[in-house]
Write a protein that holds these residues in place. Structure first.
Motif, PDB file in Angstrom:
ATOM      1  N   GLY B  85       0.790  -1.219   0.000  1.00 13.75           N
ATOM      2  CA  GLY B  85       0.000   0.000   0.000  1.00 13.75           C
ATOM      3  C   GLY B  85       0.822   1.270   0.000  1.00 13.75           C
ATOM      4  N   ALA B  86       2.039   1.203  -0.544  1.00 16.50           N
ATOM      5  CA  ALA B  86       2.879   2.406  -0.581  1.00 16.50           C
ATOM      6  C   ALA B  86       2.146   3.509  -1.345  1.00 16.50           C
ATOM      7  CB  ALA B  86       4.214   2.107  -1.240  1.00 16.50           C
ATOM      8  N   LEU B  87       2.354   4.741  -0.912  1.00 17.94           N
ATOM      9  CA  LEU B  87       1.650   5.862  -1.533  1.00 17.94           C
ATOM     10  C   LEU B  87       2.043   6.045  -2.991  1.00 17.94           C
ATOM     11  CD1 LEU B  87       1.838   8.435   1.376  1.00 17.94           C
ATOM     12  CD2 LEU B  87      -0.166   7.194   0.547  1.00 17.94           C
ATOM     13  N   ASP B  88       3.288   5.729  -3.302  1.00 23.53           N
ATOM     14  CA  ASP B  88       3.771   6.012  -4.662  1.00 23.53           C
ATOM     15  C   ASP B  88       3.771   4.776  -5.555  1.00 23.53           C
ATOM     16  OD1 ASP B  88       5.714   4.517  -3.519  1.00 23.53           O
ATOM     17  OD2 ASP B  88       7.364   5.926  -3.889  1.00 23.53           O
ATOM     18  N   ARG B  89       3.020   3.764  -5.185  1.00 23.40           N
ATOM     19  CA  ARG B  89       3.169   2.536  -5.965  1.00 23.40           C
ATOM     20  C   ARG B  89       2.595   2.611  -7.385  1.00 23.40           C
ATOM     21  NH1 ARG B  89      -1.218  -0.850  -5.628  1.00 23.40           N
ATOM     22  NH2 ARG B  89       0.057  -2.462  -6.579  1.00 23.40           N
ATOM     23  N   LEU B  90       1.813   3.628  -7.673  1.00 22.10           N
ATOM     24  CA  LEU B  90       1.322   3.811  -9.052  1.00 22.10           C
ATOM     25  C   LEU B  90       1.856   5.114  -9.647  1.00 22.10           C
ATOM     26  CD1 LEU B  90      -2.485   2.942  -8.675  1.00 22.10           C
ATOM     27  CD2 LEU B  90      -0.529   1.411  -8.743  1.00 22.10           C
ATOM     28  N   ASN B  94       4.567   5.803 -16.593  1.00 22.38           N
ATOM     29  CA  ASN B  94       3.761   4.832 -17.350  1.00 22.38           C
ATOM     30  C   ASN B  94       2.471   4.480 -16.631  1.00 22.38           C
ATOM     31  OD1 ASN B  94       5.752   4.722 -19.253  1.00 22.38           O
ATOM     32  ND2 ASN B  94       6.308   2.564 -18.918  1.00 22.38           N
ATOM     33  N   ASP B  95       2.565   4.314 -15.329  1.00 20.56           N
ATOM     34  CA  ASP B  95       1.383   3.934 -14.558  1.00 20.56           C
ATOM     35  C   ASP B  95       0.335   5.036 -14.609  1.00 20.56           C
ATOM     36  OD1 ASP B  95       2.884   1.714 -13.888  1.00 20.56           O
ATOM     37  OD2 ASP B  95       3.590   2.593 -12.015  1.00 20.56           O
ATOM     38  N   GLN B  96       0.794   6.279 -14.525  1.00 18.81           N
ATOM     39  CA  GLN B  96      -0.129   7.405 -14.555  1.00 18.81           C
ATOM     40  C   GLN B  96      -0.809   7.504 -15.924  1.00 18.81           C
ATOM     41  OE1 GLN B  96      -0.798   9.923 -11.950  1.00 18.81           O
ATOM     42  NE2 GLN B  96      -0.080   8.168 -10.770  1.00 18.81           N
ATOM     43  N   LEU B  97      -0.016   7.336 -16.969  1.00 20.76           N
ATOM     44  CA  LEU B  97      -0.585   7.355 -18.320  1.00 20.76           C
ATOM     45  C   LEU B  97      -1.622   6.241 -18.470  1.00 20.76           C
ATOM     46  CD1 LEU B  97       2.618   7.974 -20.447  1.00 20.76           C
ATOM     47  CD2 LEU B  97       0.565   9.420 -20.451  1.00 20.76           C
ATOM     48  N   TRP B  98      -1.263   5.086 -17.983  1.00 16.92           N
ATOM     49  CA  TRP B  98      -2.167   3.933 -18.079  1.00 16.92           C
ATOM     50  C   TRP B  98      -3.480   4.214 -17.362  1.00 16.92           C
ATOM     51  CZ3 TRP B  98      -2.346  -0.225 -21.038  1.00 16.92           C
ATOM     52  CH2 TRP B  98      -3.208  -1.262 -20.684  1.00 16.92           C
ATOM     53  N   LEU B  99      -3.383   4.774 -16.159  1.00 19.05           N
ATOM     54  CA  LEU B  99      -4.589   5.079 -15.393  1.00 19.05           C
ATOM     55  C   LEU B  99      -5.489   6.045 -16.154  1.00 19.05           C
ATOM     56  CD1 LEU B  99      -3.405   5.483 -11.684  1.00 19.05           C
ATOM     57  CD2 LEU B  99      -4.815   3.666 -12.668  1.00 19.05           C
ATOM     58  N   GLU B 100      -4.853   7.021 -16.810  1.00 16.15           N
ATOM     59  CA  GLU B 100      -5.646   8.016 -17.543  1.00 16.15           C
ATOM     60  C   GLU B 100      -6.375   7.412 -18.735  1.00 16.15           C
ATOM     61  OE1 GLU B 100      -3.091  11.262 -18.763  1.00 16.15           O
ATOM     62  OE2 GLU B 100      -2.237  11.335 -16.731  1.00 16.15           O
ATOM     63  N   TYR B 146       3.961  -0.659 -12.130  1.00 17.59           N
ATOM     64  CA  TYR B 146       3.619  -0.379 -10.727  1.00 17.59           C
ATOM     65  C   TYR B 146       4.808  -0.750  -9.815  1.00 17.59           C
ATOM     66  CZ  TYR B 146      -0.867  -0.838 -13.172  1.00 17.59           C
ATOM     67  OH  TYR B 146      -1.882  -0.746 -14.074  1.00 17.59           O
ATOM     68  N   ASP B 147       4.478  -1.371  -8.664  1.00 23.79           N
ATOM     69  CA  ASP B 147       5.547  -1.839  -7.764  1.00 23.79           C
ATOM     70  C   ASP B 147       5.757  -3.342  -7.924  1.00 23.79           C
ATOM     71  OD1 ASP B 147       3.152  -2.685  -6.755  1.00 23.79           O
ATOM     72  OD2 ASP B 147       3.563  -2.122  -4.683  1.00 23.79           O
ATOM     73  N   HIS B 148       5.507  -3.861  -9.111  1.00 29.36           N
ATOM     74  CA  HIS B 148       5.490  -5.314  -9.264  1.00 29.36           C
ATOM     75  C   HIS B 148       6.862  -5.969  -9.134  1.00 29.36           C
ATOM     76  CE1 HIS B 148       1.183  -5.559 -11.114  1.00 29.36           C
ATOM     77  NE2 HIS B 148       1.226  -5.009  -9.917  1.00 29.36           N
ATOM     78  N   ASP B 149       7.937  -5.214  -9.381  1.00 30.25           N
ATOM     79  CA  ASP B 149       9.266  -5.769  -9.086  1.00 30.25           C
ATOM     80  C   ASP B 149       9.325  -6.136  -7.610  1.00 30.25           C
ATOM     81  OD1 ASP B 149       9.907  -5.117 -11.665  1.00 30.25           O
ATOM     82  OD2 ASP B 149      11.634  -3.858 -11.167  1.00 30.25           O
TER      83      ASP B 149
END
Lengths: 246, 246
Positions: B85-90, B94-100, B146-149
């Motif tokens: 649940g880290a605040l910056d995990r998205l 790329n993650d931000q673009l994907w969300l949009e 995301y934080d998948h690594d």
DNA sequence: ACAAAAGTGTTCGATATACACCCATGA
DNA sequence: TCATGGGTGTATATCGAACACTTTTGT
């Protein structure tokens, strides 16, 4: 400063376990629903130290904040152990009533992240605001709010697993402890009995359990030598081992 | 039938691990962002098999559904291991673009519940709709979405811990396996070497690793005897042991 | 015949387990 | 002096670690 927003669907619940040389205890807080107009007590039960997280707070910080808010305790080593998301985990009638009247508007679908922490349950000073926090023997912690019976059960299962496989749990003992206290702790958690001599032989091989030049005082029997746990030595000498069994 | 609602803030990510007699592999799915108007590929990377959960679905079912949707695989033994649940995990660009652009409207504060599953990575048939799922060696699974690594890392850490302390992981082997395959599996996960004779001596004490009246066929060397894991015998003979070490 | 992996035994030091009595202190 | 819990040693069986050669098959 803008108001922080609580997340409707995500909470943290902390299973704070203590040991008092006899049994395992857990911190629970009162949940008493009083109707504001009539002052009628609708019900009163107990919950773990838990609450919803803020949008701008990670899980670990949320756990620490919530424990502090409910008990006044700070700097506890809180560790995440499991998450709970059953559909019916808030569906007991008391839970529904509480949700309706508690003041905040929460979803009735909440996933909670379980944390646990260990500490000696003696000499703990609660500083509480409103709701009352106290130690309860885990054996009598039944009929808790939400799915908290299950959460406690899972926490203890997790703890027991770790106890079998690594020498941990010194957090449950006072900083200075006797070998008998340590043995009782293991016996309480693992539900077994150990032979005193063999237990001590095992412990004497653990360099990180260091004997102090101090003895118990004021006990009505031969005073025991005190020991402490050295985290430093532990980290340095710890080895992995192929220790599973037939 | 009314439309099911996805939860904005809660997802499940599954680390599906496989072993191919040589190395550990993980299933990843493509995430390619293509702008609908220009057909421009903005980026392409990989994610774990994960997605948001529905409001009316518990965590375990969500994990199973999501894996099935993305890979076609069913009845995998999925187990929860940790939540993130880290605040910056998205917060990667790329993650931000994907969300949009991904079509659904999700929060950028998502807590994800991590699950893992083990299976032999040979003879797996993916049935995929749209996004492409495939095996990748875990050693090369870097730079994931995301934080998948981090999630993969935690899953393997969890697995390694369990491997050291109980004889598990037979799910990673074919139903019928040789002792060399089993040894290679342990060596791959634990990052150690074991002596062949000692390893076999240990295994021969495990009643739940049962020899079959079959041998390998078509190999260019002395064919090895095949074994299988008996869950029944395991559950019956398993003992807890005070196995931590100095 | 050769390449490739399978299969097998012994010795030695360390560990687990079982078991019973004396000791130091405060009351 | 007594009650209470503290503290100690030995023998036996089992386990872990180290170590090298022969066997069976396909090519």
């Amino acid at each position: 400063m803008t108001a922080r927003k609580l997340m409707q669907n995500i909470s943290v619940d902390c299973v704070i376990l203590g040991f008092d040389s006899e049994q395992l205890n857990v911190i629970l807080v009162d949940r008493t629903l009083i109707l504001p107009n009539t002052s009628e007590v609708v019900f009163s039960d107990l919950t773990l130290t838990g609450y919803h997280i803020y949008e701008d707070e990670d899980l670990d910080s949320a756990a620490a904040r919530i424990v502090k808010d409910l008990t006044g305790l700070e700097n506890l080593p809180l560790k995440q152990f499991y998450s709970f998301g059953a559909l019916d985990r808030l569906h007991h009638p008391n839970d529904q009533l509480w949700l309706e009247h508690c003041g905040d508007v929460f979803s009735d679908r909440v996933v909670t992240i379980g944390y646990y922490s260990l500490l000696p349950s003696t000499n703990v000073n609660f500083i509480q605001k409103g709701r009352n926090a106290a130690w309860y023997p885990v054996t009598s912690a039944k009929g808790l709010a939400y799915d908290h019976d299950f959460v406690v059960e899972k926490a203890i299962e997790h703890l027991r697993y770790k106890f079998w496989h690594e020498p941990i749990g010194f957090e449950l003992l006072p900083v200075k402890f006797t070998l008998s206290q340590m043995q009782k702790l293991y016996e309480a958690i693992l539900g077994t009995q150990f032979d005193k001599r063999n237990f001590r032989k095992k412990v004497s091989q653990m360099d990180y359990v260091v004997p102090l030049k101090e003895k118990q005082i004021g006990v009505a029997h031969k005073p025991a030598q005190l020991f402490m746990f050295s985290c430093d030595v532990y980290e340095k000498t710890r080895k992995e081992r192929f220790d599973f069994f037939v």
